[in-house]
Design a protein around this motif. Structure first.
Motif, short mmCIF file in Angstrom:
data_model
loop_
_atom_site.label_atom_id
_atom_site.label_comp_id
_atom_site.label_asym_id
_atom_site.label_seq_id
_atom_site.Cartn_x
_atom_site.Cartn_y
_atom_site.Cartn_z
N TRP A 138 0.84 -1.19 0.00
CA TRP A 138 0.00 0.00 0.00
C TRP A 138 0.87 1.23 0.00
O TRP A 138 1.70 1.40 0.86
CB TRP A 138 -0.87 0.05 1.26
N PRO A 139 0.67 2.11 -0.96
CA PRO A 139 1.43 3.35 -0.92
C PRO A 139 0.94 4.19 0.24
O PRO A 139 -0.24 4.17 0.57
CB PRO A 139 1.08 4.02 -2.25
N SER A 140 1.86 4.88 0.87
CA SER A 140 1.39 5.81 1.89
C SER A 140 0.77 6.99 1.15
O SER A 140 0.88 7.12 -0.06
CB SER A 140 2.54 6.28 2.76
N SER A 141 0.10 7.82 1.86
CA SER A 141 -0.57 8.94 1.20
C SER A 141 0.38 10.13 1.03
O SER A 141 -0.04 11.21 0.64
CB SER A 141 -1.83 9.34 1.95
N ASP A 142 1.66 9.93 1.33
CA ASP A 142 2.60 11.03 1.12
C ASP A 142 2.86 11.23 -0.35
O ASP A 142 2.83 10.29 -1.14
CB ASP A 142 3.94 10.72 1.78
#
Lengths: 237, 237, 237, 237, 237, 237
Positions: free
Chosen positions: D229-233
């Motif tokens: 999951w990509p972080s939301s940064d």
């Protein structure tokens, strides 16, 4: 993370229109009962209705600076979604900003904070969903972000997601799912039309949906009655 | 307790009509300031107004199964009263259920949870009082009960009680007391009409109700003033 | 402190009118973003609007006795402001009191508690801002005070302060500051008219207010994008 | 309805003790997940625990007169349950009343309003569940009722019902069902003891309760992952 | 989206420990004042403290089925984060589940709903942060998801993010940022230690942080006083 | 109004001590049941207790700059009272500020917003009453005022007023009334001591306060009972 992303990917216009025609309740069901913002987000006038691509704003309590920043990156057909870093009802959005957003092509606004100038914005017919109506003025002191993922109304909104909002609230459709949800919604609508006719004719959901057997299995019992329930008055005892 | 009582005792139709004409505020006063549901129950559109016999539903959060069950036992002139086993705002009631209830004769709905499709239900003119507007969909998984006493909006509602609801909220009149309350309400209305005329002519409640002596006994004092209350500004200090 | 002050000092009528024309949002900004009541105070009908001199009432939960007392000291152009000694939503104000207040010259009411008979009061066109709509009846048992400073909606209100209320809420202007605030409001309005034209033409607030340099200094960065934000679906991972 | 019923029917003492030993969560489950008061009712100190027969009080906001009246009809082993006719947090109950109730044999108090003198009442070890802690004083002006059915915390309480309260909240057991609920609770407790051992040994609820098949039927799917999951940064995009 | 992801990526154990030692307030500041859950999430006992990798659960109101499912995929050092699809306070988590989770290695739980058996869970020393304490039982009827991104307490939580929780609340650190935030937190701590000494010695923040010039520029004025503010009593006027 | 008043008038130390010994409930009653802050203001730890002179701070949501400014004008024995211009729960006050205030002589803090570092501040034994516990960091961007009248917790607080706070909440005594209130409180305490003894001996408030006649006049009726109230179960009907 104090960034502004100038360009975002958007869903196709015709999908957005289709989702908007379906309305919030149908879209929410069609995508599996997820993506609905919390019900404290209410339209500032009855009948408000919008569908568009999310341009997101991460702001701070009592500070509307980032909405001005967002006005520059808005494109025709967008809906601004404003999140605030802690619960706040200050009137971060008013008639001047509505004028500016409309001039830049925005179709509406969802703000997890307060809205003011509601009479003027209602007269403009610019649809807004907000947590509160408040004239409380705000400052322009702290930078936030534009077009990054934000949490508004309890839902994670990614820039370019499709926002559908009406009297029933606000629902978020991920951009990549817009086509599938629109398709599922249209099918649902067709099915409901048939059901509606049968219900209007007096047929029961119990029979249309075939619920009687499962209800019995779960232990529901019928008694004829009437039961002469005593009222809670002392006279009725 | 997972039962459905098919038949209930109802108050006489003319008493229900009389109570409906009196309206919530007068009925509530006429029965001794009891039976009023909490004020979070609001009509989904201004001007909504109903009076009818309570058909009660005990449901669960996020589950509207029992409303379908109740549709079968509703008779012309009834008002559904839906209680939920814990606080919840999900949209348990929508336009299809409204269509079904209307077809079966129901006059309206009071739901201690959420309502959706408010635009469509408003267009139908089907009056609903709810805790929230929410498109949040619900499941059909847990059985509850129909036509047993329930607590909704903080009031114990017995099946067959008279429900009166308008812009001021929702009040519950025990079936056995309907006649007495209607009578008391009519008298109150007559008396208020006389008072209204005197107040409109500029006479004071202090004099009409003879309050001056008691106020003095309780220690209320008059001073002529004006007192030059300083404002709280530093300049005014 | 159970006193009634018969006479109070009021601001000049033309200042009150000027403040009323400016409206809540402008007045609140013009006096330095202070004096706004909390946003839970809402008008009972859309479009309600008033400006007048505050006649204050300190009451108690579930008790509206002091409003009757206040009716006697009201003068033409006044707005009643009712505070309660602890949080309460009971319907302390209804159509009979509205009839009386109007007959005595009052222009409207702000009540930090509940209002009832909202249909009738709406038909009268008597503007009311309240914390809740509730038919809950009240008693006349405990004396309070009239025309002493009270805290309502989180603001200290001194008798004779100017109350301005509309769809955006309620703001309090200290009597001695009425002239200065009206002047500042008019200037603000003029300035906003010019800004509005530029915004409507598509010019940005960023440029009109010269914000770009300060935003950069505070660390705001622009990237072109588009960023292909993954949706939170498992499919999109 | 302004009545005081001097004598009430109570459940057997040993049933009350048994229910108290089981505790709120077990009793609530044992009677079919009903009868639990809303969770805003909290003990004024951790570890408070009580079981007893309900002596009910119907009071009014800001008025504690009826608690004094109830003190006379309390018997050893009773728990006072105080309802108020509209939402209110005033401190209707303090250390003097606690002293009086204890002297008359009461075991504790559940109050759908405020409590004060919490330090002193905690030192006395007199258990109280309330909606709020507030020093706000009250009047003695309006009569209500004692030992009639009341709605407190969203539950209809009939005089003589068994009240069980602890850190988890307050549950009401109808007097006639006390024996059945106590029996069901004991069986549940026994069963849970066995389950607890298995869970503590690392066995899964999925297997103990045999849930796997039903989960699959309902459409739950497993994937191995890990999903990155990509972080939301913005950096993680 | 009804999926369970069995394996997730986690941050390094020593980074998690370091973040836990820093505590919520420092971590929140160190990552730029973002990632803090809303303050309604409170520990069930004072002094609760945890740091671990997020195993996420998406559940539904009144339904704790997915927590049982999650127990299987938990690894030593994990913290369960439970989100619910609409606002709900039911007691979805109790002592049996705590026993199971502990046996499987979980360190604690954050649940955006209710917790029950708080006395027993406190005695176990199993730290829980919840929205409410409620004994309200739940069903096992609707499937949700495990280890997908969820919004809890207003924050988007990705599986494997680091959860830090203590008396001050709950903060979420994206896995990829754990090292950078831990480093920034340690530096902040060091700096604060020096500041603390100076403040304890009576030096002012105004001087330590060099605020005086900026305050003056922003228009803050000092006057010596004392101003004899009149009290709001009539006697003091 | 962005001013700091350096010097304020304070009540005599021995009066402040006397009021502190009496405690919140007694002081509130002694001054006529006014001046109590709303009950959402709670101590961050049980047993917190303070009395002192109010140094007031007018701040803004999410901004704690003015608390630093106030630290300079605090004198030994003062209690800081922090008001915010709109509802906000951000953690404006933490351990560093507590260290600073203590070093400057302050005895405690009342803040109509959030507090953080509650474990550390509890260990320091620095008493704080706040609206919330939240680690949410704040900025230093907007100037407010120090030592001007503010509204906190719904009460108008004038600098130099006496603040008394304990487990029951926070009460404000106008400086000029401190002597009269302390005197009235002591008399009340003496009287209550006598009453307490009689109540502990089983005598009834009904008799001690002579309430029986008035209750009868107001219409309260006694019936012997027992009434066999039917439970609301279907079985009990």
């Amino acid at each position: 993370m104090n960034v502004v992303v100038r360009n975002i990917l958007r869903a196709e216009a015709q999908l957005i229109e289709a989702l908007g025609r379906l309305g919030v309740a149908t879209v929410h069901e069609a995508q599996g009962r997820i993506g609905l913002m919390q019900p404290y987000l209410r339209p500032i006038y009855p009948g408000a209705r919008v569908a568009g691509s999310a341009v997101t704003v991460q702001g701070h309590p009592g500070d509307n600076w980032m909405i001005h920043v967002a006005a520059e990156v808005v494109k025709a057909g967008d809906v601004l979604v404003v999140a605030v870093s802690s619960e706040n009802t200050d009137g971060m959005f008013g008639e001047l900003l509505a004028t500016s957003l409309r001039a830049r092509g925005a179709r509406g606004l969802v703000i997890d904070a307060g809205c003011r100038d509601v009479r003027e914005i209602t007269e403009m017919g610019f649809p807004v969903w907000s947590r509160a109506v408040s004239a409380k003025g705000t400052v322009k002191a702290t930078v936030g972000a534009v077009n990054v993922p934000v949490v508004a109304g309890g839902v994670n909104v990614v820039p370019g997601d499709v926002i559908v909002a009406d009297d029933d609230g606000v629902v978020v459709v991920p951009r990549r799912k817009a086509a599938a949800v629109a398709q599922a919604g249209l099918e649902r609508e067709k099915k409901e039309a048939a059901t509606r006719q049968r219900l209007a004719a007096g047929e029961l959901g119990l029979d249309i949906y075939g619920m009687r057997k499962q209800l019995a299995e779960k232990g529901l019992k019928y008694i004829d009655g009437p039961v002469d329930w005593p009222s809670s008055d002392i006279e009725g005892a």
